[in-house]
Design an enzyme around this catalytic site. Sequence first.
Site, short mmCIF file in Angstrom:
data_model
loop_
_atom_site.label_atom_id
_atom_site.label_comp_id
_atom_site.label_asym_id
_atom_site.label_seq_id
_atom_site.Cartn_x
_atom_site.Cartn_y
_atom_site.Cartn_z
CB ILE A 142 -5.58 -15.37 -6.09
CG1 ILE A 142 -5.07 -14.24 -5.59
CG2 ILE A 142 -6.39 -14.72 -7.21
CD1 ILE A 142 -4.04 -13.44 -6.03
N GLY A 143 -6.10 -16.78 -3.22
CA GLY A 143 -5.37 -17.70 -2.29
C GLY A 143 -5.74 -17.45 -0.80
N GLY B 208 -4.17 -18.50 3.22
CA GLY B 208 -3.04 -18.79 3.77
C GLY B 208 -3.10 -18.67 5.33
CB SER C 147 -1.04 -14.46 7.37
OG SER C 147 -0.56 -14.27 5.76
N GLY C 148 -4.19 -15.06 6.45
CA GLY C 148 -5.46 -14.51 5.59
C GLY C 148 -5.75 -14.92 4.18
CE LYS D 125 -0.58 -10.26 4.41
NZ LYS D 125 0.65 -10.84 4.54
CG ASP E 219 8.56 -16.52 6.68
OD1 ASP E 219 9.30 -17.55 6.61
OD2 ASP E 219 7.62 -16.48 6.74
#
Length: 972
Positions: free
Chosen positions: A687-688, A690, A692-693, A710, A820
């Site tokens: 689904i994504g 980015g 970081s993975g 993730k 963050d």
Amino acid sequence: MPKLTFSFAKIPLSALFLLLVLSLPFQVISQNLDDERSILLDVKQQLGNPPSLQSWNSSSSPCDWPEITCTDNTVTAISLHDKTISEKIPATICDLKNLIVLDLSNNDIPGEFPDILNCSKLEYLLLLQNYFVGPIPADIDRLSRLRYLDLTANLFSGDIPAAIGRLRELFYLFLVENDFNGTWPTEIGNLANLEQLAMAYNHKFMPSALPKELGALKKLKYLWMTGANLIGEIPESFNNLSSLEHLDLSLNKLEGTIPGGMLRLKNLTNLYLFNNRLSGRIPLSIEALNLKEIDLSNNYLTGPIPAGFGKLQNLTGLNLFWNQLSGEIPANLSLIPTLETFKVFSNQLSGVLPPAFGLHSELKRFEVSENKLSGELPQHLCGRGGFAWMPKSLGNCTSLLTIQLSNNRFSGEIPSGVWTSPDMVWVMLAGNSFSGTLPSKLARNLSRVEISNNKFSGPIPAEISSWMNIGVLNASNNMLSGKIPVELTSLWNISLLLLDGNQFSGELPSEIISWKSLNYLNFSRNKFSGPIPKALGSLPNLNYLDLSENQFSGQIPSELGHLKLPILDLSSNQLSGMVPIEFQNEAYQDSFLNNPKLCVYVPTLNLPRCGAKPVYSNELSIKYLVMILIFALSGFLAVVFFTLFMVRDYHRKNHYRDHTTWKLTPFQNQDFDEHNILSGLTENNLIGRGGSGELYRIANNRSGELLAVKRICNKRRLDHKLQKQFIAEVGILGVIRHSNIVKLLGCISNESSSLFVYEYMEKQSLDRWLHGKKQRTSSMTSSVHNCVLDWPARLQIAIGAAEGLRHMHEYYSAPIIHRDVKSSNILLDAEFNAKIADFGLAKMLVKQGEPNSMSGIAGSYGYIAPEFGYTRKVNEKIDVYSFGVVLLELVTGREPNSVNEHKCLVEWAWDQFREEKTIEEVVDEEIKEQCDRAQVTTLFNLGLRCTQTSPSDRPTMKKVLEILQRCSQQGH
Ligand SMILES: *[C@@H]1O[C@H](CO)[C@@H](O)[C@H](O)[C@H]1NC(C)=O
Ligand SMILES: *[C@@H]1O[C@H](CO)[C@@H](O)[C@H](O)[C@H]1NC(C)=O
Ligand SMILES: *[C@@H]1O[C@H](CO)[C@@H](O)[C@H](O)[C@H]1NC(C)=O
């Protein structure tokens, strides 16, 4: 104070004497209360006159103050729970000679253990949730009447002193979550009145064994020692804990056997020994008939499951997975009426399933995969069972959610009830010898059917179009036959369809009705013939197409070339003609092998050239060159992609061969298995992607709930940093538990990959709701929400996120800084509850002795606190700053750092403030009509306060939360 004003002369002496006698004690008590009031007012002053103690004044009796309780006109209890106290408690508090209860919980009190050992009558002392540091005083036994001591969630360190063992009156002792880095005394075993003892989550304890002395605690009902660095064996003396009701020793390194008498403790209801190194047999003699939940999973237990468990008529959960248990499943387990969860997967159990399973209980999860079980399934396992005269709840286990039988030696047919049990979500039967045909009807919610490597036969029924919600159908390697009915192509939700290794024949339907979600299609090793349907070329999500080892003939439809297929295998067929130009590059080297009549133009594939060469002209040859270049380039990219895909695929396959190379670190109550996760790492679940993975959405085969996974590949060397972040995240999220912080359920890793398993957040991240429309160009936000996030939802999100951050900043032995915080790291569940996510940069605030700077700038542009620019010594106020930016986003709907603006949101907001703009001029247009003006103003101003330049001017998260909560109450 009433004044005694009367004339002596008018009263007889005897009466006067009587009056004096009567009034004397009254006078004395009043005097005493007077004194106590001055003591308390002095305490209040020393605490810095906190506004929360407003009612403490010199004109009222202290007994009337809400925080004070009096008994017989003297102060006996002080409750300062959650009064925003941030000063040390003055020793004079012990001048209150009759003080019995002192509750200082949930404040910000700093410093060492308070100087209250002179409060000689103290019985209840609650210091939980403060910032106390240093050791517990070695003479704490001066509080000799102490009965109740709770020091949970502070920063106490050092040893727990032996003096604790001399507090003979203690019945409640909670020392959970501190910084204790020494030992704890066996003298706790002297506390003969102890009923509740908890020292859980003290990971820094020196490794220590459970002392046999604890077995002397005859009144102990509750013992909670999760994650307390326990080693050694559970002492035999625990057999004497006759009052014990709740025993939790999970997540330690206990070894040896479970003491024989443990399961004879008559009042025991909950027994958690999971994630230890216990070995040997489970004690056979079971007399703890009140047991409701047993979790012995993830140990090295051997021998049989005791038949005596069948006597536990109140048992709801039996978790014995990940052990080495052998023998048969005792028949009487199937007679337990309350049993909901039965998890014994990954053991060496053999024999047949007791035929009565499902007849008497309302099973929800039946998981026996990875054993050596054989025989047929109990006919009552869902649906079919039950007799007319039985209550419905007993006859039908209509509540079954998951059934997992994979990799055993079962045979026979599947009782029809398994397919149609109304709540069923997953049916996992792979790797057995089940026979029979595919059902024509499926339970409405059933989304995953895995029946690969069995002996199912017969055709796919035309009624398959009624398999409404099926997302995964894996029927590889069975004996299914016949033609593929066109109805199969109407499964609109299917993403993975594996029918390879069967005996299907005939042509594929030329029409494909609704495989819009189809991602992965494998029809290889069958007897299909005829052309490859053109319609395959119009499947928008197809990533994997394997039609190899069939008898497909004719041309490869040029439409297929439009698909950007990372994996294509058409080898070993009878195809002819030209390979579509898009495939004429090295990425597809092996895709067309063993099709003697295929040909190519570009001499890259190992196939013959097609007959007629194109005509050359100067102009054309340039075009041709360009074309070759483009092909070469796209070929290169495809190879890269292909390799990555293969690596992933390799690991996935590899996992099945040898799953010991994957290491699973489960956290408490984890409810998934690694096979499930690893097999779910498919493109269609992606689904994504980015920095970081990659992020996958995978349905949990246990509960049917969705999980977010993730994945970080450590293969790519640049990811050393990511690996470190991964470790940070595990270290921190493994500890944090809060409803506003996304739950990390576990992590799985091997040398090349690390996977985090989280709860899945239905409504995704806040930024998509606030800024989604503006970012529509970006592909990741294609599923953007058109709805407006209304004001009450925004306020609720602000409160939730603030609670999560406050918890991180205040609840742990050292503040955990997120570093963050931003709207894309605030996730929303189905009810729009906010949960803080992505702890890759989070850090426990450094403590004394450790280097106290943070390397590198962390965070995201537009959210970074200014002090990051000039100092590396930062604290949790950087999160407050970032949170302030989120508040401003919620109010204004503006992006923190929009490309169209010259100023970032914080600067813009401060400009509006300086120019004395009205709230109407700053509020998000979308909510202007419906929002509460006062609330919006409060949030905007709070956003400004949080984004002040000087960290010390910013409020703490606790303060922020208070303001938000008050603001929310005002609205009603
Ligand atoms: C325990 O922690 C305290 C405070 O952080 C420290 O001073 C002490 O040296 C530590 N003791 C041990 C044995 O590590
Ligand atoms: C066990 O529980 C019962 C009921 O709560 C209680 O009466 C009994 O005293 C308990 N037994 C022990 C040994 O504490
Ligand atoms: C089971 O629980 C019920 C009530 O929850 C209780 O009355 C009964 O005594 C329990 N049975 C056993 C065997 O402990």
